[in-house]
Design a protein around this motif. Structure first.
Motif, PDB file in Angstrom:
ATOM      1  N   SER A 118       0.846  -1.191   0.000  1.00 13.40           N
ATOM      2  CA  SER A 118       0.000   0.000   0.000  1.00 13.40           C
ATOM      3  C   SER A 118       0.884   1.244   0.000  1.00 13.40           C
ATOM      4  CB  SER A 118      -0.921   0.001   1.229  1.00 13.40           C
ATOM      5  OG  SER A 118      -0.162  -0.059   2.431  1.00 13.40           O
ATOM      6  N   GLU A 156      -8.834  10.542 -10.093  1.00 14.28           N
ATOM      7  CA  GLU A 156      -8.877   9.426  -9.155  1.00 14.28           C
ATOM      8  C   GLU A 156      -9.552   9.860  -7.853  1.00 14.28           C
ATOM      9  OE1 GLU A 156      -5.966   6.134  -6.960  1.00 14.28           O
ATOM     10  OE2 GLU A 156      -5.112   7.625  -8.328  1.00 14.28           O
ATOM     11  N   TYR A 157     -10.437   9.005  -7.368  1.00 16.82           N
ATOM     12  CA  TYR A 157     -11.141   9.261  -6.115  1.00 16.82           C
ATOM     13  C   TYR A 157     -10.931   8.089  -5.157  1.00 16.82           C
ATOM     14  CZ  TYR A 157     -13.719  12.994  -8.476  1.00 16.82           C
ATOM     15  OH  TYR A 157     -14.052  14.130  -9.159  1.00 16.82           O
ATOM     16  N   ARG A 158     -10.881   8.409  -3.885  1.00 16.07           N
ATOM     17  CA  ARG A 158     -11.009   7.394  -2.844  1.00 16.07           C
ATOM     18  C   ARG A 158     -12.423   7.555  -2.273  1.00 16.07           C
ATOM     19  NH1 ARG A 158      -8.292   4.377   1.052  1.00 16.07           N
ATOM     20  NH2 ARG A 158      -7.186   3.558  -0.777  1.00 16.07           N
ATOM     21  N   LYS A 172      -7.934  12.330  -5.281  1.00 14.45           N
ATOM     22  CA  LYS A 172      -6.520  12.098  -4.986  1.00 14.45           C
ATOM     23  C   LYS A 172      -5.704  12.518  -6.198  1.00 14.45           C
ATOM     24  CE  LYS A 172      -5.586   7.971  -3.520  1.00 14.45           C
ATOM     25  NZ  LYS A 172      -5.561   6.490  -3.508  1.00 14.45           N
ATOM     26  N   GLY A 240      -2.069  10.409  -3.825  1.00 16.43           N
ATOM     27  CA  GLY A 240      -2.517  10.317  -2.448  1.00 16.43           C
ATOM     28  C   GLY A 240      -1.612  11.012  -1.453  1.00 16.43           C
ATOM     29  N   CYS A 261     -20.005   2.573  -7.060  1.00 19.61           N
ATOM     30  CA  CYS A 261     -19.266   2.329  -5.814  1.00 19.61           C
ATOM     31  C   CYS A 261     -20.052   1.430  -4.863  1.00 19.61           C
ATOM     32  CB  CYS A 261     -18.916   3.651  -5.145  1.00 19.61           C
ATOM     33  SG  CYS A 261     -17.688   4.621  -6.042  1.00 19.61           S
ATOM     34  N   GLY A 274     -12.334   0.868   1.281  1.00 17.76           N
ATOM     35  CA  GLY A 274     -11.900   2.037   0.535  1.00 17.76           C
ATOM     36  C   GLY A 274     -11.761   1.646  -0.926  1.00 17.76           C
ATOM     37  N   ASP A 276     -10.648   2.711  -4.772  1.00 15.51           N
ATOM     38  CA  ASP A 276      -9.909   3.643  -5.612  1.00 15.51           C
ATOM     39  C   ASP A 276     -10.535   3.589  -7.003  1.00 15.51           C
ATOM     40  OD1 ASP A 276      -8.253   4.459  -3.607  1.00 15.51           O
ATOM     41  OD2 ASP A 276      -6.640   3.091  -4.108  1.00 15.51           O
ATOM     42  N   ASN A 293      -9.499  -1.546  -0.662  1.00 15.25           N
ATOM     43  CA  ASN A 293      -8.696  -1.572   0.556  1.00 15.25           C
ATOM     44  C   ASN A 293      -9.622  -1.892   1.728  1.00 15.25           C
ATOM     45  OD1 ASN A 293      -7.193  -0.865   2.900  1.00 15.25           O
ATOM     46  ND2 ASN A 293      -5.903   0.499   1.690  1.00 15.25           N
ATOM     47  N   PRO A 296      -9.080   1.149   5.067  1.00 10.34           N
ATOM     48  CA  PRO A 296      -8.746   2.493   4.571  1.00 10.34           C
ATOM     49  C   PRO A 296      -8.327   3.422   5.708  1.00 10.34           C
ATOM     50  CG  PRO A 296     -11.124   2.171   4.606  1.00 10.34           C
ATOM     51  CD  PRO A 296     -10.516   0.835   4.894  1.00 10.34           C
TER      52      PRO A 296
END
Length: 327
Positions: A118, A156-158, A172, A240, A261, A274, A276, A293, A296
């Protein structure tokens, strides 16, 4: 990565009569005893909340991605392989030669990454076979299992999901610098990471990481190049907080992306996950799920501002209470 959780959890536990008992020699290992006698544990940012099997699948990126892809979710093309020595010892055909053949069939550029790490550790942009051959020893030293994945573009999003609800959504970005017309990229990168460290960021990458020079060469830059004033240059690949990038609360996140999501979280089998996710802006391929993840971290999100810190603290409180209620 777990500093925020361990900072706020003791007071939250005391508020609900829960005993928070760290092991003195390893304070990141904690036992929680609830008023009804139930016992749960927190180790770093790992909570007794997710099913063990689903969490183990999420730990090994290609395993979880296989099942997510089979569930019909959009996952960039990928495959996994092993260091040749490991593959030979276990009579496994997924050796480095097979990885090279796969990369050539898929086409460059690709993302090369360890299968179980990670914070962007060991993540590389690979532009050709020579790149792959040069970088494989570095990656397999970290983890004998590695994966190759098609590189995708977009924002990109978390997205942090708990029991089907989208709790936190933030963008991110990868580390980037802005030129001043005088200093080199090397100098700008050093100043950027010094500023992040001074602000208290826990970084998993240093300003002298050779991946910067490699990434910049692939974009037509040199570490000694002087960037024109006001021009922004992305200097690395992993996005990130811990990679020297930045985070920002998502101002807009389409309902279709939210549904995507929710479906991904459900398919992962994880109560807390989490995701990505890349939003591409392409109607034909609007979303890509890069990885999941099971644990997260909230440190980066909590650092954005006071409102985000309060949201993260509220989520920690609900997670702790949910642990105590779990069978």
């Amino acid at each position: 990565m777990h500093a925020f959780l361990h900072e706020v959890a003791p007071d939250l536990c005391a508020r609900h009569g829960i005993r928070w008992m760290p092991w003195p020699e390893r304070p990141h290992m904690v036992q929680l005893t609830y008023p009804d006698g139930a016992v749960r544990h927190v180790v770093k940012n790992r909570l007794d909340l997710n099913p063990a099997g689903a969490a183990e699948l999420a730990r090994v990126k290609p395993y979880s991605l296989y099942y997510l892809h089979e569930a019909g979710l959009a996952v960039p093309a990928f495959d996994f392989f092993f260091a040749s020595e490991w593959a030979e010892r276990h009579a496994n055909p997924r050796h480095e030669a097979a990885a090279k053949a796969y990369a050539e069939s898929l086409g460059y550029p690709l993302v090369l990454k360890p299968a179980t790490q990670s914070w962007g550790l060991g993540v590389h942009l690979v532009t050709d076979t020579a790149d792959l051959e040069r970088l494989l020893p570095e990656v397999t030293e970290i983890d004998p299992m590695f994966m190759l994945q098609r590189r995708v573009s977009g924002t990109e999003y978390r997205v942090v999901v708990f029991d089907g609800e989208l709790e936190l959504i933030y963008a991110k970005t990868a580390p980037a610098v802005v030129g001043d017309g005088h200093r080199s990229l090397r100098s700008l990168i050093a100043d950027h990471f010094a500023a992040r460290a001074a602000a208290g960021a826990e970084l998993a990458i240093e300003d002298e990481d050779p991946r910067f020079a490699h990434f910049l060469r692939a974009q037509g830059w040199d570490m000694e190049a002087v960037v024109p004033a006001g021009e922004r240059v992305q200097v690395g690949l992993p996005a990130g907080f811990h990679s020297g990038g930045s985070l920002a609360e998502a101002r807009e996140f389409p309902e279709a992306a939210r549904q995507f999501c929710r479906a991904a979280a459900r398919a992962s089998g994880l109560r807390l996950v989490g995701l990505d996710v890349f939003l591409t802006g392409d109607p034909a391929e609007p979303f890509w799920l890069i990885e999941v993840n099971a644990f997260p971290g909230l440190d980066g999100y909590a650092s954005i501002g006071d409102a985000q810190r309060r949201k993260a603290e509220d989520l920690v409180e609900r997670l702790i209470l949910a642990m105590g209620a779990a069978d």
